[in-house]
Design an enzyme around this catalytic site. Structure first.
Site, PDB file in Angstrom:
ATOM      1  N   CYS A 260       0.773  -1.236  -0.052  1.00 15.00           N
ATOM      2  CA  CYS A 260       0.028   0.145  -0.068  1.00 15.00           C
ATOM      3  C   CYS A 260       0.621   1.247  -0.043  1.00 15.00           C
ATOM      4  CB  CYS A 260      -0.885   0.030   1.338  1.00 15.00           C
ATOM      5  SG  CYS A 260      -2.193  -1.245   1.378  1.00 15.00           S
TER       6      CYS A 260
HETATM    7  N1  NAD Z   1      -2.842  -6.043   1.903  1.00 12.31           N
HETATM    8  C1  NAD Z   1      -3.606  -4.778   2.686  1.00 12.31           C
HETATM    9  O1  NAD Z   1      -3.278  -4.707   3.994  1.00 12.31           O
HETATM   10  C2  NAD Z   1      -4.459  -4.057   1.968  1.00 12.31           C
HETATM   11  C3  NAD Z   1      -5.046  -2.912   2.894  1.00 12.31           C
HETATM   12  C4  NAD Z   1      -5.935  -2.117   2.093  1.00 12.31           C
HETATM   13  C5  NAD Z   1      -6.030  -2.122   0.740  1.00 12.31           C
HETATM   14  N2  NAD Z   1      -5.328  -2.924   0.134  1.00 12.31           N
HETATM   15  C6  NAD Z   1      -5.672  -3.091  -1.212  1.00 12.31           C
HETATM   16  O2  NAD Z   1      -6.560  -3.895  -1.807  1.00 12.31           O
HETATM   17  C7  NAD Z   1      -6.320  -4.769  -2.955  1.00 12.31           C
HETATM   18  C8  NAD Z   1      -6.001  -6.304  -2.781  1.00 12.31           C
HETATM   19  O3  NAD Z   1      -4.661  -6.210  -2.079  1.00 12.31           O
HETATM   20  P1  NAD Z   1      -4.093  -7.655  -1.317  1.00 12.31           P
HETATM   21  O4  NAD Z   1      -3.337  -7.085  -0.456  1.00 12.31           O
HETATM   22  O5  NAD Z   1      -5.441  -8.448  -1.087  1.00 12.31           O
HETATM   23  O6  NAD Z   1      -3.645  -8.344  -2.572  1.00 12.31           O
HETATM   24  P2  NAD Z   1      -3.214  -9.918  -2.780  1.00 12.31           P
HETATM   25  O7  NAD Z   1      -2.124  -9.967  -3.825  1.00 12.31           O
HETATM   26  O8  NAD Z   1      -2.946 -10.714  -1.532  1.00 12.31           O
HETATM   27  O9  NAD Z   1      -4.446 -10.673  -3.402  1.00 12.31           O
HETATM   28  C9  NAD Z   1      -5.043 -10.480  -4.440  1.00 12.31           C
HETATM   29  C10 NAD Z   1      -5.755 -11.780  -5.200  1.00 12.31           C
HETATM   30  O10 NAD Z   1      -6.410 -11.450  -6.458  1.00 12.31           O
HETATM   31  C11 NAD Z   1      -6.067 -12.596  -7.175  1.00 12.31           C
HETATM   32  N3  NAD Z   1      -6.145 -12.151  -8.506  1.00 12.31           N
HETATM   33  C12 NAD Z   1      -5.578 -11.258  -9.303  1.00 12.31           C
HETATM   34  N4  NAD Z   1      -6.002 -11.169 -10.554  1.00 12.31           N
HETATM   35  C13 NAD Z   1      -7.231 -11.461 -10.623  1.00 12.31           C
HETATM   36  C14 NAD Z   1      -8.458 -11.814 -11.325  1.00 12.31           C
HETATM   37  N5  NAD Z   1      -8.194 -11.106 -12.606  1.00 12.31           N
HETATM   38  N6  NAD Z   1      -9.536 -12.572 -11.003  1.00 12.31           N
HETATM   39  C15 NAD Z   1      -9.591 -12.832  -9.847  1.00 12.31           C
HETATM   40  N7  NAD Z   1      -8.544 -13.095  -8.743  1.00 12.31           N
HETATM   41  C16 NAD Z   1      -7.530 -12.362  -9.088  1.00 12.31           C
HETATM   42  C17 NAD Z   1      -4.694 -12.952  -6.786  1.00 12.31           C
HETATM   43  O11 NAD Z   1      -4.596 -14.352  -7.213  1.00 12.31           O
HETATM   44  C18 NAD Z   1      -4.680 -12.930  -5.368  1.00 12.31           C
HETATM   45  O12 NAD Z   1      -5.057 -14.034  -4.774  1.00 12.31           O
HETATM   46  C19 NAD Z   1      -5.186  -3.844  -3.618  1.00 12.31           C
HETATM   47  O13 NAD Z   1      -5.782  -2.864  -4.367  1.00 12.31           O
HETATM   48  C20 NAD Z   1      -4.441  -3.261  -2.177  1.00 12.31           C
HETATM   49  O14 NAD Z   1      -3.752  -1.992  -2.604  1.00 12.31           O
HETATM   50  C21 NAD Z   1      -4.486  -3.973   0.544  1.00 12.31           C
END
Ligand code: NAD
Length: 428
Positions: A260
């Site tokens: 992030c």
């Molecule tokens: N990790 C955090 O603490 C956090 C906090 C707030 C916001 N975010 C935001 O949330 C979003 C997701 O982050 P995350 O940390 O969960 O990412 P992550 O990489 O842990 O998870 C994303 C998931 O999406 C899947 N994916 C990718 N492309 C896909 C598609 N086309 N169809 C279906 N699944 C698909 C991946 O395989 C993965 O399992 C990002 O925008 C991030 O900036 C993350």
């Protein structure tokens, strides 16, 4: 009620489980077949999520996972939690969001609610995602289906920070879209914070992350300035935080990490250019934070020099590969940058991290893939010329480290309460 959560990572999986616990039936969708298999077997691939929680919800039929997007036909709402990284040229990469939109669209039915949770620039939901959904489904947002944005505020490992308890900001494409989204999230989340549009909700998330990035840059800069004056920034912060108003502590470190804070602010920088606006605070903060690993490496050089050694030819152990304490998340971790910089200068670099036993393949540091965490014992730890604390996991015995290591560079103030002889610990 049936919903689908797309993207079962650090955000999507806990959210899915929270809805499932709240009596909503959740179909989790992910392109990663391995994650889907593990979840359906009741296993977890995220350290702080207990397999028993998943197994219980799978057995009760409240949660299941699949790679088949056709399942969307049968759900009332779809929540998108896919990655939003930066490209190589540090521009927003919303391709995961758009690909997901394209995969969902053919299965959208009238009355479905689509909510984006991925962090992104203002306009993504109303314009980019909406167009893909409308083109692929032949339906109209706000008329045939509902569309909303609600940013995630995940704080892994913080026991006080359960998904249910964190207030959730929500914006709708139309007032009716907002009402639908509030009705759904109200089943699982205690406090909802409605705002006037998706753009305001998107901008709110960016403000939160920019606030952190800028404040961390400020203390990182002060660390270097005060350090040159012989003043310890950590002692200064401890004193400053006794002020009961108008101050909030942020802590310096070896650089920014995670999915992030190093990334999201630049989503705004990019979008602002379209409006002829410059984001000077964001860019300055990025510059200061990005330079931190260089500062740490300089301090490593100083510490080794004190012991009549050079970085070139030294054996250096990095403690903590994860970007923050007590998690297994090493995405964008500054520890990788430290490993690169020290290796380039001729050091042999190894790492210790109980949360990351083996380095997984990464896009930017692929050559470290397969490297294993060293064992924790006096023979191994004492064999290094220098130990660099990059992340202060609570499970590490810092007194043992003080007793075993001949030279320690500490970027996290982890050694502050530890008995150690003079000249052995250097702050960086
Ligand atoms: N990790 C955090 O603490 C956090 C906090 C707030 C916001 N975010 C935001 O949330 C979003 C997701 O982050 P995350 O940390 O969960 O990412 P992550 O990489 O842990 O998870 C994303 C998931 O999406 C899947 N994916 C990718 N492309 C896909 C598609 N086309 N169809 C279906 N699944 C698909 C991946 O395989 C993965 O399992 C990002 O925008 C991030 O900036 C993350």
């Amino acid at each position: 009620m049936n919903i689908s959560v797309v993207g079962l990572g650090y955000v999507g999986l806990p959210l899915s489980l929270q809805f499932a616990r709240s009596c909503v039936t959740v179909l989790g969708l992910d392109v990663d077949a391995k994650k889907v298999r593990l979840l359906n077997e009741g296993q977890s691939y995220i350290n702080h999520i207990e397999p028993s929680t998943i197994a219980e919800l799978v057995t009760s039929g409240k949660f299941s996972a699949s790679t088949d997007f056709a399942g969307i036909k049968g759900v009332e709402a779809v929540i998108i939690c896919v990655p939003t990284p930066l490209t190589k040229n540090r521009e927003p990469d919303i391709s995961f969001v758009l690909d997901t939109g394209r995969a969902i669209a053919p299965h959208l039915t009238k009355g479905t609610l689509v909510v984006l949770e991925s962090t992104t620039y203002p306009g993504t939901t109303d314009t980019d995602l909406r167009m893909v959904l409308e083109e692929g489904s032949g339906l109209r947002a706000g008329i045939d289906f509902h569309l909303a944005f609600s940013p995630e505020r995940e704080d892994p490992v913080n026991q006080q920070s359960k998904v249910k308890l964190i207030p959730k900001v929500m914006g709708g494409y139309t007032p009716a879209c907002l009402d639908r989204a509030m009705a759904l999230y109200g089943k699982a989340i205690d406090t909802l914070v409605p705002v006037s549009s998706c753009c305001v909700a998107e901008a709110t998330k960016l403000l939160e992350n920019i606030f952190r990035s800028v404040n961390i840059a400020l203390v990182n800069e002060l660390k270097v300035v005060y350090g040159a004056m012989g003043i310890d920034i950590w002692e200064v912060i401890e004193a400053a935080k006794t002020k009961p108003f108008g101050y909030m502590p942020f802590y310096p470190g070896p650089g920014l990490g995670g999915h992030c804070i190093p990334i999201d602010p630049f989503y705004l920088t990019w979008k602002a250019r379209e409006y002829g606006q410059h984001t000077r605070f964001i860019e300055l903060a990025g510059e200061i934070n990005t330079r931190m690993p260089e500062h740490v490496v300089h301090q490593v050089g100083e510490a080794l020099n004190f012991h009549q050694k050079a970085i070139n030819g030294s054996k250096i152990l990095i403690i903590g590969l994860a970007y923050k304490p007590n998690v297994d998340d090493e995405r964008e971790s500054p520890s990788y940058v430290l490993m690169e910089l020290l290796s380039q200068r001729g050091a042999t670099v190894e790492y210790f991290d109980p949360y990351v036993p083996v380095i997984k393949p990464t896009r930017e540091h692929g050559h470290f893939a397969g490297q294993k965490s060293v064992d924790w014992n006096v023979g191994i730890i004492a064999s290094f010329d220098l130990v660099l604390i990059a992340t202060n996991h609570a499970c590490i015995d810092y007194q043992q480290l003080a007793d075993w290591a001949c030279c320690i560079v500490d970027t996290r103030n982890a050694m502050t309460a530890v008995r150690v002889s003079a000249g052995r610990v250097w702050k960086a």
